[in-house]
Design a protein around this motif. Structure first.
Motif, PDB file in Angstrom:
ATOM      1  N   ASN B  26       0.845  -1.178   0.000  1.00 47.13           N
ATOM      2  CA  ASN B  26       0.000   0.000   0.000  1.00 47.13           C
ATOM      3  C   ASN B  26       0.881   1.227   0.000  1.00 47.13           C
ATOM      4  O   ASN B  26       1.746   1.386   0.862  1.00 47.13           O
ATOM      5  CB  ASN B  26      -0.878  -0.036   1.247  1.00 47.13           C
ATOM      6  CG  ASN B  26      -1.949   1.036   1.189  1.00 47.13           C
ATOM      7  OD1 ASN B  26      -1.734   2.111   0.627  1.00 47.13           O
ATOM      8  ND2 ASN B  26      -3.089   0.734   1.774  1.00 47.13           N
ATOM      9  N   ALA B  27       0.686   2.134  -0.947  1.00 47.90           N
ATOM     10  CA  ALA B  27       1.558   3.295  -1.080  1.00 47.90           C
ATOM     11  C   ALA B  27       1.412   4.230   0.104  1.00 47.90           C
ATOM     12  O   ALA B  27       2.376   4.835   0.554  1.00 47.90           O
ATOM     13  CB  ALA B  27       1.249   4.015  -2.398  1.00 47.90           C
ATOM     14  N   VAL B  28       0.226   4.345   0.610  1.00 46.59           N
ATOM     15  CA  VAL B  28       0.026   5.246   1.763  1.00 46.59           C
ATOM     16  C   VAL B  28       0.793   4.719   2.960  1.00 46.59           C
ATOM     17  O   VAL B  28       1.457   5.476   3.663  1.00 46.59           O
ATOM     18  CB  VAL B  28      -1.479   5.370   2.086  1.00 46.59           C
ATOM     19  CG1 VAL B  28      -1.671   6.215   3.316  1.00 46.59           C
ATOM     20  CG2 VAL B  28      -2.193   5.993   0.899  1.00 46.59           C
ATOM     21  N   HIS B  29       0.741   3.414   3.120  1.00 45.17           N
ATOM     22  CA  HIS B  29       1.532   2.827   4.218  1.00 45.17           C
ATOM     23  C   HIS B  29       2.997   3.133   4.026  1.00 45.17           C
ATOM     24  O   HIS B  29       3.705   3.489   4.977  1.00 45.17           O
ATOM     25  CB  HIS B  29       1.329   1.312   4.280  1.00 45.17           C
ATOM     26  CG  HIS B  29      -0.062   0.948   4.659  1.00 45.17           C
ATOM     27  ND1 HIS B  29      -0.521  -0.355   4.664  1.00 45.17           N
ATOM     28  CD2 HIS B  29      -1.122   1.685   5.051  1.00 45.17           C
ATOM     29  CE1 HIS B  29      -1.786  -0.393   5.030  1.00 45.17           C
ATOM     30  NE2 HIS B  29      -2.173   0.839   5.264  1.00 45.17           N
ATOM     31  N   GLY B  63       7.022  17.303   6.823  1.00 40.84           N
ATOM     32  CA  GLY B  63       5.802  18.084   6.795  1.00 40.84           C
ATOM     33  C   GLY B  63       5.339  18.403   5.385  1.00 40.84           C
ATOM     34  O   GLY B  63       4.190  18.176   5.030  1.00 40.84           O
ATOM     35  N   ALA B  64       6.247  18.896   4.606  1.00 40.60           N
ATOM     36  CA  ALA B  64       5.804  19.375   3.289  1.00 40.60           C
ATOM     37  C   ALA B  64       5.928  18.303   2.226  1.00 40.60           C
ATOM     38  O   ALA B  64       4.981  18.020   1.494  1.00 40.60           O
ATOM     39  CB  ALA B  64       6.623  20.599   2.893  1.00 40.60           C
ATOM     40  N   ILE B  65       7.112  17.726   2.152  1.00 40.48           N
ATOM     41  CA  ILE B  65       7.369  16.805   1.037  1.00 40.48           C
ATOM     42  C   ILE B  65       6.506  15.558   1.160  1.00 40.48           C
ATOM     43  O   ILE B  65       5.875  15.123   0.191  1.00 40.48           O
ATOM     44  CB  ILE B  65       8.862  16.446   1.018  1.00 40.48           C
ATOM     45  CG1 ILE B  65       9.646  17.679   0.581  1.00 40.48           C
ATOM     46  CG2 ILE B  65       9.100  15.282   0.090  1.00 40.48           C
ATOM     47  CD1 ILE B  65      11.119  17.514   0.635  1.00 40.48           C
ATOM     48  N   MET B  66       6.441  14.996   2.300  1.00 38.52           N
ATOM     49  CA  MET B  66       5.669  13.774   2.418  1.00 38.52           C
ATOM     50  C   MET B  66       4.197  14.061   2.242  1.00 38.52           C
ATOM     51  O   MET B  66       3.467  13.242   1.695  1.00 38.52           O
ATOM     52  CB  MET B  66       5.927  13.106   3.777  1.00 38.52           C
ATOM     53  CG  MET B  66       7.314  12.501   3.868  1.00 38.52           C
ATOM     54  SD  MET B  66       7.878  11.687   2.338  1.00 38.52           S
ATOM     55  CE  MET B  66       6.687  10.393   2.214  1.00 38.52           C
ATOM     56  N   VAL B  67       3.746  15.225   2.698  1.00 39.33           N
ATOM     57  CA  VAL B  67       2.352  15.585   2.480  1.00 39.33           C
ATOM     58  C   VAL B  67       2.078  15.667   0.984  1.00 39.33           C
ATOM     59  O   VAL B  67       1.053  15.202   0.487  1.00 39.33           O
ATOM     60  CB  VAL B  67       2.049  16.928   3.175  1.00 39.33           C
ATOM     61  CG1 VAL B  67       0.687  17.451   2.756  1.00 39.33           C
ATOM     62  CG2 VAL B  67       2.093  16.747   4.674  1.00 39.33           C
ATOM     63  N   LEU B  68       3.013  16.255   0.291  1.00 43.55           N
ATOM     64  CA  LEU B  68       2.878  16.322  -1.169  1.00 43.55           C
ATOM     65  C   LEU B  68       2.776  14.926  -1.762  1.00 43.55           C
ATOM     66  O   LEU B  68       1.951  14.648  -2.621  1.00 43.55           O
ATOM     67  CB  LEU B  68       4.089  17.070  -1.744  1.00 43.55           C
ATOM     68  CG  LEU B  68       4.040  17.395  -3.233  1.00 43.55           C
ATOM     69  CD1 LEU B  68       2.814  18.184  -3.578  1.00 43.55           C
ATOM     70  CD2 LEU B  68       5.280  18.184  -3.615  1.00 43.55           C
ATOM     71  N   PHE B  69       3.624  14.043  -1.281  1.00 37.52           N
ATOM     72  CA  PHE B  69       3.560  12.670  -1.754  1.00 37.52           C
ATOM     73  C   PHE B  69       2.173  12.089  -1.535  1.00 37.52           C
ATOM     74  O   PHE B  69       1.593  11.436  -2.400  1.00 37.52           O
ATOM     75  CB  PHE B  69       4.587  11.818  -0.995  1.00 37.52           C
ATOM     76  CG  PHE B  69       5.895  11.673  -1.731  1.00 37.52           C
ATOM     77  CD1 PHE B  69       7.041  12.302  -1.269  1.00 37.52           C
ATOM     78  CD2 PHE B  69       5.956  10.908  -2.887  1.00 37.52           C
ATOM     79  CE1 PHE B  69       8.231  12.150  -1.959  1.00 37.52           C
ATOM     80  CE2 PHE B  69       7.150  10.775  -3.558  1.00 37.52           C
ATOM     81  CZ  PHE B  69       8.300  11.401  -3.098  1.00 37.52           C
ATOM     82  N   LEU B  70       1.681  12.333  -0.346  1.00 37.87           N
ATOM     83  CA  LEU B  70       0.376  11.762  -0.047  1.00 37.87           C
ATOM     84  C   LEU B  70      -0.701  12.365  -0.926  1.00 37.87           C
ATOM     85  O   LEU B  70      -1.599  11.661  -1.394  1.00 37.87           O
ATOM     86  CB  LEU B  70       0.058  11.964   1.439  1.00 37.87           C
ATOM     87  CG  LEU B  70       0.816  10.989   2.347  1.00 37.87           C
ATOM     88  CD1 LEU B  70       0.767  11.431   3.802  1.00 37.87           C
ATOM     89  CD2 LEU B  70       0.216   9.594   2.209  1.00 37.87           C
TER      90      LEU B  70
END
Lengths: 107, 194, 735
Positions: B26-29, B63-70
């Motif tokens: 799962n990509a979100v995981h 905070g920013a980059i991973m949120v963008l990923f999500l």
């Protein structure tokens, strides 16, 4: 061994950890087919490099290492922005983010 | 003593979360695992007399980059990707080579010759609050004096990245119209695919 | 007067200028079909040459010893022992001036005649070939200007011959006139008139064969001449007349001469030289054995026959012998041979002339016969007589030939008138028994009423030729006979008999052609020729009448004799022998009467046989010219042709070409190139080159598979590279 008589944790431990994380990132880039996961592996690799930078900055008491990390983070951010935009653009045409789908430019 | 134990615990968490990211379907995981990894690395920074960088790591990376990923993961609906691959020998070979890389790197780090050529590092006395090593003020000073040019360049780079991202993601007007039409007709198509 | 002598090169230059003008601009100067510019130009230059000849004559009046005018140096080779120096120097002396005057004077008259004659001749050809309009005009312009180019060229060449001061310059002229003879005899080399669709009988072939025959036969004579020239050079070390003759006179016949390793007496050497010179003379002057070309040469247009084969070129042999009188005086044997050959030729040719039907052939054999008279004269030492007869013969023979041309043209016009009339419904009586031949005397007759001027001038010429006093021929022929009677009886008898026949055949001809009733419609409708043709005839007739005054055998009137004595060392003035003269005249009269009896009294109808045919096989023998040509054909021509064919077909074609070239050289080369091309070039070289390319292609084909298109593979490759490098560093530096 790096001279660590006055350090709590020897610098070499950090470097080895960094190498390990880097290796894991490499494996992720090469093995996963989801483009986003590939990206995330790349971030992991960058991160590991940052860790090594900071470790050496403390070892040599030189802030240049930390400044480098600063820049790396910035560039990584920019790269992520562009990369994800690219993925979105590719997804529009291919309707899939499997990077194995992008194999038309073969010899 | 405490530091070493803390180091090993954090190292284990870092490696485990990395492996978790690699292996989750799962990509979100995977993204969340990566966030954990980043947080761990931020803690490492704290231990390495780099408080500023630790905060930056948390703010920007996690905070920013991973949120963008999500965001993108959710947008594209790419939570799950099939595992069957057309390149069967790719994975084993990659793992073998990566382990080799690991081994080589370790040997290099631990070899006496490399250590000797690096020279003796200077010990750091005291915490960041006392010496100011790794403080925002110090880093800021460096950024605006010695590393001014790279600083400005990176600023331009960010600008370019912004513009680029807008252009790439926007696409052409026709494309948008067609996409909008497709979306109207099959509004739930992208959602279904996950 | 020495300044006048220096003008003599003009006598050669002027005709050649005419040649150039007519050659390059002749066509352009003739805008209309009846244009005459080329002819007039040629005549003007010929006339200008005559003026120069006159000037030379005038100059010589004051300086009878003559002069030598150098023009340019031709060959100059300095050798160790022998050096060869041949200048082109003009020799103006009394002998060459006589030749110059005769050549240019008669030549100019014939040029003028030809202006009109060639128009008719070319129009005949245009009609035969069916040319129309622009094509006809172009044809006419080309041929007309070409004719006069050749004519002037001949004149210039003949003048080179007679004005040279050494044997080689004379030979140059000798060869050139031979060339012009060839060109002019074969002028109608493409005449398409043929019998019944058989192209091999086309007149064009006959004409060009005649030209070829003339050239080849003359070549035999020229060979003799060259041998003589070589011998002269070898013996005397020079070729100039004065030098040779003075050396010869000084040494005398008994002197010893070394030729290579052998030594001979000069007399013997000179005998050989003079015999070879004689061979050359028999070629050019149509004597036995090389006379066979002259009758065939009648194939050329009539002015050609008149100028070249009657008046001038054929006299070159006599001129040469006269010029070499010193040598002949030293070799009495060859002189006798000369005389006998001349006399024999005179006799034989006269008999042949008796039995001919073609008007020009009669005149051709007559010419050969008269040349025999001249050769006999100079052989006997009667140089003056010979040259005298040369000059008078030029007058009346040219007259007779031009007259015959006038007759032929009249007949052709008559033929056209008849044909034209036949279109209008008049009945054509002519074409039943045999095709129309404008030169066949059996189809003529009664022309004296239709062509009066031609008739009377022809009669004058015939009488002059027969030797009736006081016409020119009588004096010159008589002088020859007088010389002969005292010297050599055989020669005298032969010449006298020949003179009888001469009178007879001329009478036969005149009566057959001009008297009686016309035997064909064409003859009945013939008409006179235009003045441009008849005026020269009249002039020549006048000369034939008064020409004898040049050298009357009366004390004080030997003008020519005294004149020539200056140049010819061994000349002597002839004596007048009344008995000889009387006998000759009587025989001539008898001959004429006989001719009248047979041909004049009862002019025969066309179909009737010639009365002489009563003589049966004798007549046939004479008519067939003693089968001389047939004999030559069997003995020389056929074997030579067979040999030539053998060389060509077997040796050259089958052996050399087919075998050596084709089989050996060509096949070998082909095989060699096959070897080179297939196994070596295609197999090895191509194999190597292509092999390299294929090899590289194969490698790249295999290497291509690394480009899978999968990004992950590329990343793997990067990782592989990084590992290799790091491993290398570790292994190299740390282990």
């Amino acid at each position: 061994m790096l001279n660590e008589t006055n350090f709590l944790v020897p610098t070499s431990y950090y470097v080895i950890l960094s190498a390990l994380l880097f290796t894991l990132g490499v494996i992720g880039v090469l093995v996963r087919r989801n483009a986003i996961l590939v990206f995330m592996s790349i971030e992991l690799m960058l991160n590991s490099a940052n860790l090594a930078f900071v470790a050496f900055a403390r070892a040599f008491t030189d802030l240049a290492g930390q400044v480098s990390v600063f820049f790396v983070i910035t560039v990584a951010a920019a790269e992520v922005a562009i990369g994800l935009a690219l993925i979105v653009a590719i997804f529009r045409t291919k309707h899939s983010i499997d990077i194995d789908e992008l194999h038309e430019m073969r010899g | 003593m405490l530091g070493t134990i803390l180091f090993f615990i954090l190292a284990a968490i870092a490696v485990a979360s990395a492996i978790g990211m690699l292996t989750s379907t799962n990509a979100v995981h995977a993204a969340l695992f990566l966030v954990l990894n980043f947080l761990t690395v931020a803690l490492f920074y704290l231990g390495l007399n780099a408080p500023f960088l630790a905060m930056v790591q948390v703010t920007v990376y996690a905070g920013a980059i991973m949120v963008l990923f999500l965001f993108v993961i959710m947008l594209l609906g790419a939570e799950r990707v099939e595992l069957t691959s057309r390149l069967r020998w790719q994975a084993p070979l990659a793992i073998v080579l990566a382990l080799l890389l690991m081994a080589t790197g370790t040997v290099l780090v631990l070899s006496p010759e490399v250590n000797a050529s690096l020279g003796l590092p200077q010990p750091l006395q005291g915490t960041p609050a006392e010496t100011g090593f790794g403080s925002p003020a110090e880093i800021g000073t460096l950024l605006f004096t010695q590393y001014l040019l790279p600083f400005q360049a990176v600023g331009v780079l960010l600008l370019v990245a912004m513009i680029g991202a807008v252009v790439l993601a926007k696409g052409s007007l026709k494309q948008i119209d067609r996409k909008d039409e497709a979306e109207i007709q099959t509004p739930t198509a992208s959602l279904e695919r996950s | 007067m020495n300044g006048l002598f220096s003008l003599v090169p003009l006598i050669v230059i002027l005709p050649f200028v005419g040649v150039l003008i007519n050659a390059f601009f002749g066509r352009r100067l003739m805008p209309r079909r009846d244009g005459v510019a080329p002819g007039v130009i040629a005549s003007i230059f010929s006339g200008a040459a005559f003026v120069i000849a006159l000037l030379m004559f005038i100059a010589l009046l004051g300086h009878r010893e003559g002069a030598e005018v150098p023009f340019l140096t031709w060959i100059n080779i300095e050798g160790a022992g022998l050096s060869l120096n041949i200048p082109w120097t003009f020799r103006v002396d009394t002998l060459s001036s006589v030749m110059m005057l005769v050549v240019t004077g008669v030549g100019t008259l014939i040029h003028i005649y030809a202006i009109g004659y060639m128009h008719g001749d070319i129009d005949e050809q245009i009609a035969k070939r069916g040319l129309q309009g622009d094509e006809a005009l172009d044809f006419k312009r080309r041929r007309y200007s070409r004719f006069f180019t050749y004519f002037n060229l001949f004149l210039g060449s003949m003048l080179i011959l007679v004005t040279g001061n050494n044997y080689l310059m004379m030979f140059v002229g000798w060869e050139l006139v031979g060339l012009c003879s060839f060109l002019l005899i074969g002028f109608w080399f493409d005449d398409p008139t043929q019998e019944a669709g058989d192209a091999s009988t086309a007149k064009g072939w006959l004409n060009s064969n005649a030209a070829k025959k003339a050239f080849v036969v003359n070549r035999v004579g020229d060979f003799g001449m060259l041998i003589a020239i070589f011998l002269i050079f070898w013996t005397f070390g020079t070729l100039e007349f004065d030098a040779v003759f003075s050396q010869a006179e000084a040494l005398g016949p008994a002197a010893q001469v070394a030729l290579g390793p052998l030594t001979f007496s000069l007399g013997a050497v000179v005998t050989v030289i003079t015999l070879f010179l004689l061979l050359g003379a028999t070629g050019k002057s149509a004597q036995i054995p090389l006379f066979v070309w002259l009758p065939d040469a009648m194939a050329g247009p009539t002015p050609v026959s008149a100028l070249i084969h009657a008046a001038t070129m054929v006299t070159a042999g006599i001129y040469m012998i006269a010029r070499s009188n010193v040598l002949y005086a030293m070799a009495p044997v060859s002189a006798t041979v000369v005389a006998i050959i001349g006399a024999a030729t005179a006799f034989v040719a006269a008999t042949m002339a008796v039995a001919q039907y073609d008007i020009k052939k009669v005149l051709a054999y007559s010419t050969i016969s008269q040349l025999g008279f001249m050769i006999a004269a100079v052989g006997l030492g009667g140089y003056i007589a010979g040259i005298f007869h040369l000059a008078t013969h030029a007058f009346f023979k040219a007259l007779l030939f031009l007259g015959s041309g006038s007759v032929i043209h009249g007949m052709e016009h008559g033929h056209h008138a008849v044909a034209h009339g036949a279109e209008h419904g008049e009945h054509d009586h002519d074409e039943h028994s045999h095709p129309f031949d404008p030169q066949d005397m059996r189809q003529m007759g009664g022309l004296k009423d239709r062509m009066p001027v031609t008739t009377w001038v022809y009669i004058i010429g015939a009488l002059a030729l027969a030797g009736i006093p006081p016409l020119a021929g009588f004096w010159s022929k008589d002088e020859i006979l007088a010389d002969a009677s005292g010297t050599n009886n055989l020669v005298y008898i032969l010449l006298t008999v020949a003179a009888f026949f001469t009178a007879f055949y001329m009478a036969r001809q005149v009566f057959m052609v001009f008297f009686g009733k016309p035997r064909t419609e064409a003859a009945a409708h013939a008409h006179e020729s235009p003045p441009v043709m008849t005026v020269p005839l009249v002039i020549l007739a006048v000369l034939s009448v008064i020409g004898g005054a040049m050298n009357l055998p009366i004390e004080g009137l030997h003008f020519l004799g005294e004149w020539l004595e200056e140049s010819i060392l061994h000349a002597h003035i002839g004596q007048f022998e009344p008995t000889t003269a009387l006998l000759a005249t009587a025989l001539a009269v008898i001959g004429i009467v006989l001719g009248w009896l047979l041909y004049g009294r009862e002019p025969s109808e066309e179909a009737e046989r010639d009365p002489l045919m009563a003589a049966g096989p004798v007549f046939t023998f004479l008519n067939r010219r003693w089968y001389w040509d047939e004999a030559y054909a069997a003995v020389f021509v056929k074997p030579y042709n067979r040999f030539a064919r053998f060389l060509a077909d077997t040796i050259d074609w089958r052996f050399w070409h087919d075998f050596v070239h084709d089989s050996i050289i060509y096949e070998a080369f082909l095989a060699w190139s096959q070897i080179l091309s297939r196994p070596i070039d295609l197999g090895m070289i191509d194999g190597a080159v292509n092999g390299i390319a294929e090899f590289i292609g194969g490698i790249s084909q295999r290497l291509r598979r690394a480009q899978t298109g999968y990004v992950r593979n590329y990343a793997l490759a990067v990782l592989l590279g990084a590992v290799v490098i790091l491993g290398y560093i570790v292994v190299r530096f740390l282990m």
